[in-house]
Structures are given as structure tokens and as C-alpha cells.
Design a protein around this motif. Structure first.
Motif, PDB file in Angstrom:
ATOM      1  N   LYS A   1      -8.839 -27.795  -7.608  1.00  0.00           N
ATOM      2  CA  LYS A   1      -9.681 -28.492  -8.586  1.00  0.00           C
ATOM      3  C   LYS A   1     -10.473 -29.621  -7.909  1.00  0.00           C
ATOM      4  N   TYR A   2      -9.849 -30.312  -6.969  1.00  0.00           N
ATOM      5  CA  TYR A   2     -10.550 -31.357  -6.225  1.00  0.00           C
ATOM      6  C   TYR A   2     -11.728 -30.749  -5.445  1.00  0.00           C
ATOM      7  N   ALA A   3     -11.487 -29.622  -4.790  1.00  0.00           N
ATOM      8  CA  ALA A   3     -12.548 -28.960  -4.019  1.00  0.00           C
ATOM      9  C   ALA A   3     -13.679 -28.481  -4.928  1.00  0.00           C
ATOM     10  N   LEU A   4     -13.335 -28.132  -6.180  1.00  0.00           N
ATOM     11  CA  LEU A   4     -14.344 -27.709  -7.156  1.00  0.00           C
ATOM     12  C   LEU A   4     -14.994 -28.910  -7.856  1.00  0.00           C
ATOM     13  N   LYS A   5     -14.620 -30.121  -7.430  1.00  0.00           N
ATOM     14  CA  LYS A   5     -15.132 -31.378  -7.985  1.00  0.00           C
ATOM     15  C   LYS A   5     -14.702 -31.601  -9.444  1.00  0.00           C
ATOM     16  N   ASP A   6     -13.599 -30.955  -9.843  1.00  0.00           N
ATOM     17  CA  ASP A   6     -12.987 -31.209 -11.147  1.00  0.00           C
ATOM     18  C   ASP A   6     -11.928 -32.279 -10.921  1.00  0.00           C
ATOM     19  N   TYR A   7     -12.385 -33.521 -10.759  1.00  0.00           N
ATOM     20  CA  TYR A   7     -11.503 -34.593 -10.344  1.00  0.00           C
ATOM     21  C   TYR A   7     -10.439 -34.919 -11.392  1.00  0.00           C
ATOM     22  N   ASN A   8     -10.790 -34.887 -12.667  1.00  0.00           N
ATOM     23  CA  ASN A   8      -9.796 -35.143 -13.717  1.00  0.00           C
ATOM     24  C   ASN A   8      -8.733 -34.054 -13.735  1.00  0.00           C
ATOM     25  N   GLY A   9      -9.161 -32.799 -13.579  1.00  0.00           N
ATOM     26  CA  GLY A   9      -8.204 -31.686 -13.517  1.00  0.00           C
ATOM     27  C   GLY A   9      -7.284 -31.805 -12.317  1.00  0.00           C
ATOM     28  N   ALA A  10      -7.853 -32.223 -11.179  1.00  0.00           N
ATOM     29  CA  ALA A  10      -7.046 -32.407  -9.962  1.00  0.00           C
ATOM     30  C   ALA A  10      -5.993 -33.483 -10.188  1.00  0.00           C
ATOM     31  N   ILE A  11      -6.417 -34.600 -10.769  1.00  0.00           N
ATOM     32  CA  ILE A  11      -5.475 -35.702 -11.017  1.00  0.00           C
ATOM     33  C   ILE A  11      -4.365 -35.253 -11.960  1.00  0.00           C
ATOM     34  N   THR A  12      -4.724 -34.510 -13.002  1.00  0.00           N
ATOM     35  CA  THR A  12      -3.725 -34.035 -13.966  1.00  0.00           C
ATOM     36  C   THR A  12      -2.685 -33.145 -13.286  1.00  0.00           C
ATOM     37  N   GLN A  13      -3.135 -32.164 -12.499  1.00  0.00           N
ATOM     38  CA  GLN A  13      -2.201 -31.246 -11.845  1.00  0.00           C
ATOM     39  C   GLN A  13      -1.306 -32.000 -10.863  1.00  0.00           C
ATOM     40  N   LEU A  14      -1.896 -32.885 -10.080  1.00  0.00           N
ATOM     41  CA  LEU A  14      -1.118 -33.589  -9.063  1.00  0.00           C
ATOM     42  C   LEU A  14      -0.154 -34.603  -9.698  1.00  0.00           C
ATOM     43  N   GLN A  15      -0.559 -35.222 -10.812  1.00  0.00           N
ATOM     44  CA  GLN A  15       0.356 -36.118 -11.530  1.00  0.00           C
ATOM     45  C   GLN A  15       1.543 -35.328 -12.071  1.00  0.00           C
ATOM     46  N   THR A  16       1.298 -34.096 -12.521  1.00  0.00           N
ATOM     47  CA  THR A  16       2.393 -33.250 -13.002  1.00  0.00           C
ATOM     48  C   THR A  16       3.375 -32.987 -11.870  1.00  0.00           C
ATOM     49  N   LEU A  17       2.862 -32.673 -10.685  1.00  0.00           N
ATOM     50  CA  LEU A  17       3.729 -32.467  -9.514  1.00  0.00           C
ATOM     51  C   LEU A  17       4.566 -33.715  -9.248  1.00  0.00           C
ATOM     52  N   ILE A  18       3.926 -34.883  -9.220  1.00  0.00           N
ATOM     53  CA  ILE A  18       4.614 -36.137  -8.891  1.00  0.00           C
ATOM     54  C   ILE A  18       5.668 -36.480  -9.947  1.00  0.00           C
ATOM     55  N   THR A  19       5.333 -36.252 -11.211  1.00  0.00           N
ATOM     56  CA  THR A  19       6.252 -36.577 -12.300  1.00  0.00           C
ATOM     57  C   THR A  19       7.456 -35.644 -12.319  1.00  0.00           C
ATOM     58  N   ARG A  20       7.205 -34.342 -12.178  1.00  0.00           N
ATOM     59  CA  ARG A  20       8.285 -33.359 -12.284  1.00  0.00           C
ATOM     60  C   ARG A  20       9.096 -33.203 -11.005  1.00  0.00           C
ATOM     61  N   TYR A  21       8.469 -33.459  -9.860  1.00  0.00           N
ATOM     62  CA  TYR A  21       9.136 -33.253  -8.572  1.00  0.00           C
ATOM     63  C   TYR A  21       8.900 -34.468  -7.655  1.00  0.00           C
ATOM     64  N   PRO A  22       9.414 -35.642  -8.040  1.00  0.00           N
ATOM     65  CA  PRO A  22       9.100 -36.870  -7.290  1.00  0.00           C
ATOM     66  C   PRO A  22       9.581 -36.862  -5.838  1.00  0.00           C
ATOM     67  N   GLY A  23      10.552 -36.044  -5.510  1.00  0.00           N
ATOM     68  CA  GLY A  23      11.062 -35.995  -4.146  1.00  0.00           C
ATOM     69  C   GLY A  23      10.459 -34.901  -3.291  1.00  0.00           C
ATOM     70  N   HIS A  24       9.492 -34.176  -3.831  1.00  0.00           N
ATOM     71  CA  HIS A  24       8.913 -33.048  -3.088  1.00  0.00           C
ATOM     72  C   HIS A  24       8.122 -33.543  -1.879  1.00  0.00           C
ATOM     73  N   GLN A  25       8.145 -32.750  -0.829  1.00  0.00           N
ATOM     74  CA  GLN A  25       7.482 -33.148   0.425  1.00  0.00           C
ATOM     75  C   GLN A  25       5.968 -33.290   0.302  1.00  0.00           C
ATOM     76  N   ARG A  26       5.360 -32.678  -0.712  1.00  0.00           N
ATOM     77  CA  ARG A  26       3.905 -32.766  -0.876  1.00  0.00           C
ATOM     78  C   ARG A  26       3.452 -33.963  -1.711  1.00  0.00           C
ATOM     79  N   VAL A  27       4.384 -34.762  -2.209  1.00  0.00           N
ATOM     80  CA  VAL A  27       4.018 -35.900  -3.063  1.00  0.00           C
ATOM     81  C   VAL A  27       3.085 -36.884  -2.348  1.00  0.00           C
ATOM     82  N   PRO A  28       3.346 -37.291  -1.102  1.00  0.00           N
ATOM     83  CA  PRO A  28       2.402 -38.222  -0.463  1.00  0.00           C
ATOM     84  C   PRO A  28       0.980 -37.651  -0.358  1.00  0.00           C
ATOM     85  N   ALA A  29       0.863 -36.379  -0.002  1.00  0.00           N
ATOM     86  CA  ALA A  29      -0.463 -35.754   0.082  1.00  0.00           C
ATOM     87  C   ALA A  29      -1.105 -35.666  -1.305  1.00  0.00           C
TER      88      ALA A  29
END
Length: 191
Positions: A117-145
Motif C-alpha cells: 500500500k505504501y508503494a501504491l501511495k495509499d499511505y493511510n492504508g499502509a498505516i492501517t495495515q502496519l498498525q494492525t501488525l504492531i498491535t496484534r504482534y508487538p514482538g514480531h521481528q518486522r515491527v521496527p521496519a
């Protein structure tokens, strides 16, 4: 020139093991059938045990096939992203996230969906998906990225103050991560 033999993928190795297991079960079933034929009074009991064994094997085989299909769908979506087929990747990842909410690949699917979504310039969609990752899986290795991409999405959206706070939080929470190293010069350049 001799062609190099490519190592088998995990799903190909699993398929080979399943084939071998299938043949072993067929041989045992044939031996049990012969024994049943010659065994006399225990034939019904042996036949029922054989049917139970086959049913158990079928259950585990079906479970593994479902897992293999899930892996293949994730791999296809990721290949689309890596092949710069961003709209296909976005669609495939959204379908994967909706169809396989309990998959072990879900955190990665959320991460790549956010990046697509970020690459498609859908910045709000990108933030939503990545926030879901951070919220549901806070210890995942991809959280910093994921946090780094959220900061970049905010920066691209013109939300400099939010982006700066996101980058600063990233550096504070994950100081030794590659994402934090990338964020430091970005924060220094935000005015």
C-alpha cells in the motif's frame, strides 16, 4: 554443461514424504488384507483397525494439504510484490489476510500488505495495515521496519510532526535495529 540441481522447497519435500508415507500405508493395508483373508475369525476386527488407520492418515494428510495451500497463496502474493506487480500483490495479500486470519503467515502478510500500500501511495492504508501488525504482534521481528514505514507514510502525507515522533519512538524502542539506523538521518532532516 551439467545443469545444477536446485534444492527442493519445503512443500516439495513434504510432498515427497507424503508420497512415501502413502506407499507404506498401501503396503501395510495389503498385508493386513492378506492376513484378514487368511486369518479367519479376527478378520472383521483387523479390517476395522485398517479403516481407522486409513482415516487417521487421511485426516493428517488433508490438514497438511490445507497448510501447503496457505503457504502457496502467501508465496504467490509475495512473488507479485517482488515482481513489482503491486496491484496484484495488494489484492492477493488482502484476500490472504481475509481468508486465513489464523495463519502463521498473517504477520508477514500484514507487513507486506502495508508495504504494498505504501508503494501504491495509499499511505493511510499502509498505516492501517502496519498498525494492525504492531498491535496484534508487538514482538514480531518486522515491527521496527513497520514503524519505519509508518513514519515514512506520515512524512509522505505531509504530517511532519507525526513522522518525527514516529521515528523518534522507533529509535528509542529499537535502538540497535536497522530501521532505527535508517530513521536517524531522516529525523535529523525533518524541519
Amino acid at each position: 554443461m551439467a545443469e545444477e540441481k536446485k534444492p527442493l522447497s519445503r512443500s516439495e519435500r513434504e510432498a515427497l514424504i507424503k508420497d512415501k508415507a502413502g506407499w507404506v500405508i498401501v503396503v501395510f493395508a495389503a498385508l493386513l488384507a492378506i492376513n484378514t483373508y487368511m486369518g479367519g475369525s479376527n478378520s472383521g476386527k483387523i479390517l476395522n483397525n485398517t479403516i481407522d488407520a486409513n482415516n487417521t492418515w487421511s485426516f493428517y494428510q488433508a490438514k497438511s494439504i490445507k497448510q501447503t495451500l496457505t503457504e502457496m497463496r502467501y508465496d504467490d502474493a509475495l512473488a507479485a510484490f517482488q515482481g513489482n506487480q503491486l496491484k496484484k500483490a495488494d489484492s492477493d495479500l488482502n484476500t490472504f489476510i481475509r481468508k486465513y486470519p489464523s495463519s502463521p503467515y498473517l504477520p508477514l502478510a500484514l507487513f507486506w500488505s502495508g508495504n504494498t500500500k505504501y508503494a501504491l501511495k495509499d499511505y493511510n492504508g499502509a498505516i492501517t495495515q502496519l498498525q494492525t501488525l504492531i498491535t496484534r504482534y508487538p514482538g514480531h521481528q518486522r515491527v521496527p521496519a513497520a514503524i519505519l514505514t509508518i513514519g515514512n507514510a506520515n512524512l509522505e502525507s505531509g504530517k511532519k510532526a507525526v513522522a518525527k515522533k514516529t521515528f523518534t519512538d522507533l529509535i528509542a524502542k529499537f535502538p540497535d535495529s536497522e530501521a532505527a539506523k535508517e530513521a536517524k538521518p531522516i529525523v535529523a532532516n525533518i524541519k
